[in-house]
Enzyme design. Sequence first.
Site, PDB file in Angstrom:
ATOM      1  N   ASP A  99       0.870  -1.155   0.000  1.00 43.24           N
ATOM      2  CA  ASP A  99       0.000   0.000   0.000  1.00 43.24           C
ATOM      3  C   ASP A  99       0.919   1.221   0.000  1.00 43.24           C
ATOM      4  O   ASP A  99       1.845   1.303   0.801  1.00 43.24           O
ATOM      5  CB  ASP A  99      -0.838  -0.019   1.286  1.00 43.24           C
ATOM      6  CG  ASP A  99      -2.209   0.578   1.100  1.00 43.24           C
ATOM      7  OD1 ASP A  99      -2.284   1.691   0.587  1.00 43.24           O
ATOM      8  OD2 ASP A  99      -3.200  -0.078   1.487  1.00 43.24           O
ATOM      9  N   ASP A 201      -3.080   4.684  -2.367  1.00 43.36           N
ATOM     10  CA  ASP A 201      -4.155   5.229  -1.550  1.00 43.36           C
ATOM     11  C   ASP A 201      -4.700   6.534  -2.156  1.00 43.36           C
ATOM     12  O   ASP A 201      -3.925   7.398  -2.581  1.00 43.36           O
ATOM     13  CB  ASP A 201      -3.573   5.509  -0.153  1.00 43.36           C
ATOM     14  CG  ASP A 201      -4.625   5.766   0.888  1.00 43.36           C
ATOM     15  OD1 ASP A 201      -5.447   4.878   1.131  1.00 43.36           O
ATOM     16  OD2 ASP A 201      -4.623   6.878   1.471  1.00 43.36           O
ATOM     17  N   GLU A 264      -6.603   3.420  -5.791  1.00 38.84           N
ATOM     18  CA  GLU A 264      -7.864   3.494  -5.045  1.00 38.84           C
ATOM     19  C   GLU A 264      -8.624   4.732  -5.518  1.00 38.84           C
ATOM     20  O   GLU A 264      -8.141   5.858  -5.370  1.00 38.84           O
ATOM     21  CB  GLU A 264      -7.614   3.606  -3.535  1.00 38.84           C
ATOM     22  CG  GLU A 264      -8.928   3.564  -2.760  1.00 38.84           C
ATOM     23  CD  GLU A 264      -8.892   4.249  -1.398  1.00 38.84           C
ATOM     24  OE1 GLU A 264      -9.760   3.953  -0.573  1.00 38.84           O
ATOM     25  OE2 GLU A 264      -8.011   5.092  -1.170  1.00 38.84           O
ATOM     26  N   HIS A 325     -11.057  -2.820   3.669  1.00 38.66           N
ATOM     27  CA  HIS A 325     -10.998  -2.425   5.076  1.00 38.66           C
ATOM     28  C   HIS A 325     -11.765  -1.141   5.379  1.00 38.66           C
ATOM     29  O   HIS A 325     -11.750  -0.678   6.517  1.00 38.66           O
ATOM     30  CB  HIS A 325      -9.527  -2.260   5.468  1.00 38.66           C
ATOM     31  CG  HIS A 325      -8.876  -1.143   4.695  1.00 38.66           C
ATOM     32  ND1 HIS A 325      -8.645  -1.216   3.335  1.00 38.66           N
ATOM     33  CD2 HIS A 325      -8.450   0.070   5.079  1.00 38.66           C
ATOM     34  CE1 HIS A 325      -8.093  -0.089   2.932  1.00 38.66           C
ATOM     35  NE2 HIS A 325      -7.956   0.714   3.970  1.00 38.66           N
ATOM     36  N   ASP A 326     -12.389  -0.542   4.364  1.00 35.32           N
ATOM     37  CA  ASP A 326     -13.171   0.677   4.573  1.00 35.32           C
ATOM     38  C   ASP A 326     -14.666   0.464   4.378  1.00 35.32           C
ATOM     39  O   ASP A 326     -15.442   1.416   4.534  1.00 35.32           O
ATOM     40  CB  ASP A 326     -12.743   1.767   3.561  1.00 35.32           C
ATOM     41  CG  ASP A 326     -11.297   2.181   3.713  1.00 35.32           C
ATOM     42  OD1 ASP A 326     -10.811   2.242   4.866  1.00 35.32           O
ATOM     43  OD2 ASP A 326     -10.647   2.450   2.684  1.00 35.32           O
TER      44      ASP A 326
HETATM   45  C1  GLC Z   1      -7.988   5.355   2.040  1.00 32.14           C
HETATM   46  C2  GLC Z   1      -7.797   4.175   2.951  1.00 32.14           C
HETATM   47  C3  GLC Z   1      -8.453   4.470   4.259  1.00 32.14           C
HETATM   48  C4  GLC Z   1      -7.780   5.679   4.867  1.00 32.14           C
HETATM   49  C5  GLC Z   1      -7.806   6.856   3.907  1.00 32.14           C
HETATM   50  C6  GLC Z   1      -6.837   7.909   4.326  1.00 32.14           C
HETATM   51  O1  GLC Z   1      -9.320   5.548   1.708  1.00 32.14           O
HETATM   52  O2  GLC Z   1      -8.263   3.009   2.343  1.00 32.14           O
HETATM   53  O3  GLC Z   1      -8.385   3.382   5.139  1.00 32.14           O
HETATM   54  O4  GLC Z   1      -8.396   6.032   6.065  1.00 32.14           O
HETATM   55  O5  GLC Z   1      -7.420   6.487   2.600  1.00 32.14           O
HETATM   56  O6  GLC Z   1      -5.523   7.488   4.099  1.00 32.14           O
END
Ligand code: GLC
Length: 530
Positions: A99, A201, A264, A325-326
């Site tokens: 990541d 990310d 992402e 995980h979100d």
């Molecule tokens: C992304 C991650 C999330 C995090 C956010 C800030 O969306 O997947 O878990 O809180 O970025 O880094």
Amino acid sequence: MPETTWWKRGIVYQIYPRSFQDSNGDGIGDLNGIRQRLDYLAWLGADAIWISPIYPSPMADFGYDVADYCGIDPIFGTLEDFDRLIEEAHARGLKLILDFVPNHTSDQHPWFQESRSSRTNPKRDWYIWRDAKLDGSPPNNWISNFGGSAWEWDEATAQYYYHAFLKEQPDLNWRNAEVRRAMYDALRFWLDRGVDGFRVDVIWHLIKDAEFRDNPPNPAFQASQAEINRFIQVYSADQPEVHEVVGEMRGVLEEYRERVLIGEIYLPLERLVTYYGKDLSGAHLPFNFQLIQTAWNAQKIAALINEYEAALPEGGWPNWVLGNHDQPRIGARIGPQQARVAAMLLLTLRGTPTMYYGDEIGIGKVEIPPEAAQDPWERNEPGLGLGRDPERTPMHWDGSAQGGFTSGKPWLPLDPHFRSRHAEGLRNDTGSILTLYRRLIELRRQHPALSVGAYAQVKTEGDILAYERQHGSERLLVALNLGHEPQTLPLPAGASGRLMLSTLPDRNEEPIGAQVVLRADEGIIIALGV
Ligand code: GLC
Ligand code: CA
């Protein structure tokens, strides 16, 4: 890129490292724990693992607040542990994806410490500093994704800094060339260690409007939503110049062989596909979260697949995601019966599937008592159900105390079903969801029609979602009953076939005639013309 490229044929398995396997009894998963479970991942049939952040971090956002891009947090282990993990993963044919969190650092990162030390510090411009409005209020109306203004006042230097997430996560200024160089070097640091790619990310956030204009209000906003939705994010993300940055990241990966760039991106389809870049010079796989965001309804999902297939640029490789995980777990969203149907959908669609750890053992809805809450979002905006702890609970490996996850006290409580729903038990149960996942993965590996074949929708009504996958002379029909009543599906004109797999355990290989009856909550794969 040929069809055989690993990230096109393969399956990605996401590990949330805090929750996978603890090896030293502190209640938090770690790299040595992951290493102990590599045989399981190889047995399951994963091709690649993506590990959420493991870098040194104060853990304000559990690792998404990075304090050093070229190290390992002691909670997770050491660089030596990492080298050993990657070596042993590669020895089993498993790729390793890290990541990468480029949009923001931790406020404890030395770069930010320097940047905030004075207005004339050479790193001042590495972050986004703006003056207050005349009345002292923040420079514009941008809201943090975790609630409240995205601007934090810095008393010492009398300016605001911008943070799209927590105030402990100041945004880097990606318009600054030195920032880019430093971050690309961090990518090379890991690529040189053998990392096979990155999941980047919030990649669509990297560039913000040069004039920092106010976002327009969102007329559809409701008080039950996260505060960020009060405005439409027109100026705070997804700016045209971001594609230059994505292209540069891709360029860094191109210095190496067969590395993958995953982005992402939470955007509507037509915006999402722009992240493949001009002439496919952007992300290999802009994450497609549409299955998470679409109602579990056969006609809606059929329409979505068509829309996505049609929106893809020429040669752009598709991908699908059911959870991460979100997001609430798929098992929590649609229940245990349909979770099996979802597994068949994910693993038979055209495009790279990304699985989320624990879904294969059917972890469902887990209640987190308020006093056990960990996620900062839950604490910032309580009571709206925004907290992400329920999808981050520890993996269940066996029937022992704490499911074999830890010998200590787990950082988050386990799903109370862990004693009856664990990998060791489900592995030996031919009717389990774990067995189903493994057979689907095996089938996908054996049949190029499923991994790289063409996709064609089969016209249906009601709760049935049906499509064909085709490669060479092989034609596979996938029929999924998204409802709780039996349904009859006629086979394509003149075709007959043979049942290859059902999501329900008590149906074996059998010949199929002119039509097939799908039981409630059943999905099947039929080889046509055999
Ligand atoms: C992304 C991650 C999330 C995090 C956010 C800030 O969306 O997947 O878990 O809180 O970025 O880094
Ligand atoms: Ca540990």
